[in-house]
Write a protein that holds these residues in place. Sequence first.
Motif, PDB file in Angstrom:
ATOM      1  N   THR A 107     101.089  46.017 -25.458  1.00  0.00           N
ATOM      2  CA  THR A 107      99.691  45.776 -25.798  1.00  0.00           C
ATOM      3  C   THR A 107      99.507  44.486 -26.569  1.00  0.00           C
ATOM      4  O   THR A 107      98.397  44.000 -26.705  1.00  0.00           O
ATOM      5  CB  THR A 107      99.141  46.944 -26.639  1.00  0.00           C
ATOM      6  N   ALA A 108     100.550  43.919 -27.104  1.00  0.00           N
ATOM      7  CA  ALA A 108     100.467  42.657 -27.826  1.00  0.00           C
ATOM      8  C   ALA A 108     101.051  41.584 -26.936  1.00  0.00           C
ATOM      9  O   ALA A 108     102.258  41.368 -26.921  1.00  0.00           O
ATOM     10  CB  ALA A 108     101.238  42.742 -29.140  1.00  0.00           C
ATOM     11  N   LEU A 109     100.241  40.926 -26.165  1.00  0.00           N
ATOM     12  CA  LEU A 109     100.704  40.033 -25.117  1.00  0.00           C
ATOM     13  C   LEU A 109     100.773  38.605 -25.621  1.00  0.00           C
ATOM     14  O   LEU A 109      99.789  38.075 -26.131  1.00  0.00           O
ATOM     15  CB  LEU A 109      99.768  40.108 -23.915  1.00  0.00           C
ATOM     16  N   ALA A 110     101.906  37.956 -25.436  1.00  0.00           N
ATOM     17  CA  ALA A 110     102.047  36.550 -25.781  1.00  0.00           C
ATOM     18  C   ALA A 110     101.749  35.727 -24.549  1.00  0.00           C
ATOM     19  O   ALA A 110     102.341  35.945 -23.498  1.00  0.00           O
ATOM     20  CB  ALA A 110     103.463  36.262 -26.271  1.00  0.00           C
ATOM     21  N   ALA A 153      97.540  44.941 -33.119  1.00  0.00           N
ATOM     22  CA  ALA A 153      98.797  44.223 -32.925  1.00  0.00           C
ATOM     23  C   ALA A 153      98.958  43.078 -33.919  1.00  0.00           C
ATOM     24  O   ALA A 153     100.057  42.576 -34.122  1.00  0.00           O
ATOM     25  CB  ALA A 153      98.869  43.678 -31.502  1.00  0.00           C
ATOM     26  N   GLY A 154      97.849  42.624 -34.497  1.00  0.00           N
ATOM     27  CA  GLY A 154      97.938  41.560 -35.482  1.00  0.00           C
ATOM     28  C   GLY A 154      98.176  40.184 -34.895  1.00  0.00           C
ATOM     29  O   GLY A 154      98.629  39.287 -35.620  1.00  0.00           O
ATOM     30  N   LEU A 155      97.910  39.992 -33.592  1.00  0.00           N
ATOM     31  CA  LEU A 155      98.106  38.687 -32.954  1.00  0.00           C
ATOM     32  C   LEU A 155      96.763  38.064 -32.605  1.00  0.00           C
ATOM     33  O   LEU A 155      95.848  38.757 -32.191  1.00  0.00           O
ATOM     34  CB  LEU A 155      98.939  38.833 -31.679  1.00  0.00           C
ATOM     35  N   PRO A 156      96.624  36.752 -32.761  1.00  0.00           N
ATOM     36  CA  PRO A 156      95.360  36.096 -32.431  1.00  0.00           C
ATOM     37  C   PRO A 156      95.208  35.930 -30.920  1.00  0.00           C
ATOM     38  O   PRO A 156      96.184  35.995 -30.174  1.00  0.00           O
ATOM     39  CB  PRO A 156      95.499  34.732 -33.118  1.00  0.00           C
ATOM     40  N   PRO A 157      93.992  35.701 -30.448  1.00  0.00           N
ATOM     41  CA  PRO A 157      93.803  35.387 -29.034  1.00  0.00           C
ATOM     42  C   PRO A 157      94.564  34.121 -28.657  1.00  0.00           C
ATOM     43  O   PRO A 157      94.655  33.184 -29.442  1.00  0.00           O
ATOM     44  CB  PRO A 157      92.290  35.179 -28.901  1.00  0.00           C
ATOM     45  N   ILE A 158      95.093  34.120 -27.455  1.00  0.00           N
ATOM     46  CA  ILE A 158      95.890  32.973 -27.004  1.00  0.00           C
ATOM     47  C   ILE A 158      95.429  32.610 -25.595  1.00  0.00           C
ATOM     48  O   ILE A 158      95.235  33.475 -24.748  1.00  0.00           O
ATOM     49  CB  ILE A 158      97.392  33.305 -26.998  1.00  0.00           C
ATOM     50  N   ASP A 159      95.295  31.316 -25.334  1.00  0.00           N
ATOM     51  CA  ASP A 159      94.907  30.829 -24.021  1.00  0.00           C
ATOM     52  C   ASP A 159      96.136  30.466 -23.199  1.00  0.00           C
ATOM     53  O   ASP A 159      97.143  29.974 -23.743  1.00  0.00           O
ATOM     54  CB  ASP A 159      94.005  29.597 -24.150  1.00  0.00           C
TER      55      ASP A 159
END
Length: 442
Positions: free
Chosen positions: A17-20, A53-59
Amino acid sequence: MGSTNRRRRWAALLGATALAVTAGGALAVPAGALTTASAAVDYATHCVPPPIAGLPPIDGTTTGQITVDNTAPKVGDTVTVTYTVVKPAASNPTDLALPADIMTPTGKVTLGGAQTGDITVTGPKKNDPVPGKGAFPPFSMTGTFTVTKPGAITLSPSDYNIHTSYILELDTPCTLLTPPAPVSETITATDGTQTNTRAITLGSASGAPGAGVTVSGTNFTAGATVTLAGRSGGSQTADTATVTADSQGAFSGTLAVSDKTTTGVVAYEGSAWSDSKGAGPAAYVVIDDTPIPDNSQKLTTMVKAGDLSMTQAGDSVQLSTVDFGKGGASKAPLQTVTVKDFRGGPAGWSLTGKVTDFTGPGAKIGADKLSWTPACATKAGSPSNCQAGSPGVVGGTGATLASTPDGTVTGGEFTVDAGLSLDVPAFTPPGTYSGVLTLTLT
């Protein structure tokens, strides 16, 4: 510190669920480029991991491909569409391996051209295991849509969402940064009517009243009873005969023609003439041998059939200028086309157009970026009525500009116009771009 540690533990447990997102890299197919049918295309996406997940949006960049079960449907057909995310804009951000079958994808496919809208697609809850820090696996989603209009219909990948059922039920939506995505698949829909290939030829073009004319036919239904009949303009005369088509759909028979007003001969299946199951009329004239009374003069004339032709007011169009960095619609009117149908038969006509890519200084603007809004006017007194094509994309596969239907008597003069609009991407390199629009009259 306690809150930070909890977020880290959740990120490690949730995994999928926390996708890089893999950032950077040029798009393999520019947004303005024309793609071939069923091509894998790249497009920029913006993915938002679950807040927990504590991760920011990433493009990053997604590679997707659209396929269909029918590339040549008819209006009314249902087409099954498969959206495959060949390379997601994501990988496993943790060192923990993720188990199989925890992911359920959903998404959208965008329609363009002759038919517009979005198709909802869904995938099964099925995926291969993902190793720690490993690439996220591809997945497929399917959906259907009903064809409502004839013409070229483009399909482009759009937003998608990854729902995971691992520890918690969570979503990771990925949306297009600059919609629409490049075209991945193009289908060509027809209006659902079958082309009538039935044809007849006559042994002679004229005869005395009551003389028999040989009528030969091809491409009729095997074993069908075929009626041969005389025509006087748009009406059937009393002169008829019947024949039976052989196993190849061919026949040869004789029709005695007595009506002196006869202008042609037809052949048809069924109880009455129809465009879908008939052939002709083939021109035929009854030579009137009635004696001329004393002190009289017999007057005759002939109406000669002409051709189907078109002319255009010019062979070049200068579209309006757009600014680098802004892009947008580059517009101009099509040079007026005049269609003359002087054949005098039952057939209508169709005027279609297709365009090449617009090439310029080291770049191109795809053919699928040119749209038109057709218009058609009929000259007073014309037997046929001109019908403008549907507004939409012209593209490399083509679209209908104008047409007239088949009928008992057709013909006339028509003027055809269209408003042209080229959607120029914002950062297209400055310079002059040229394409060729080819019009075909049939």
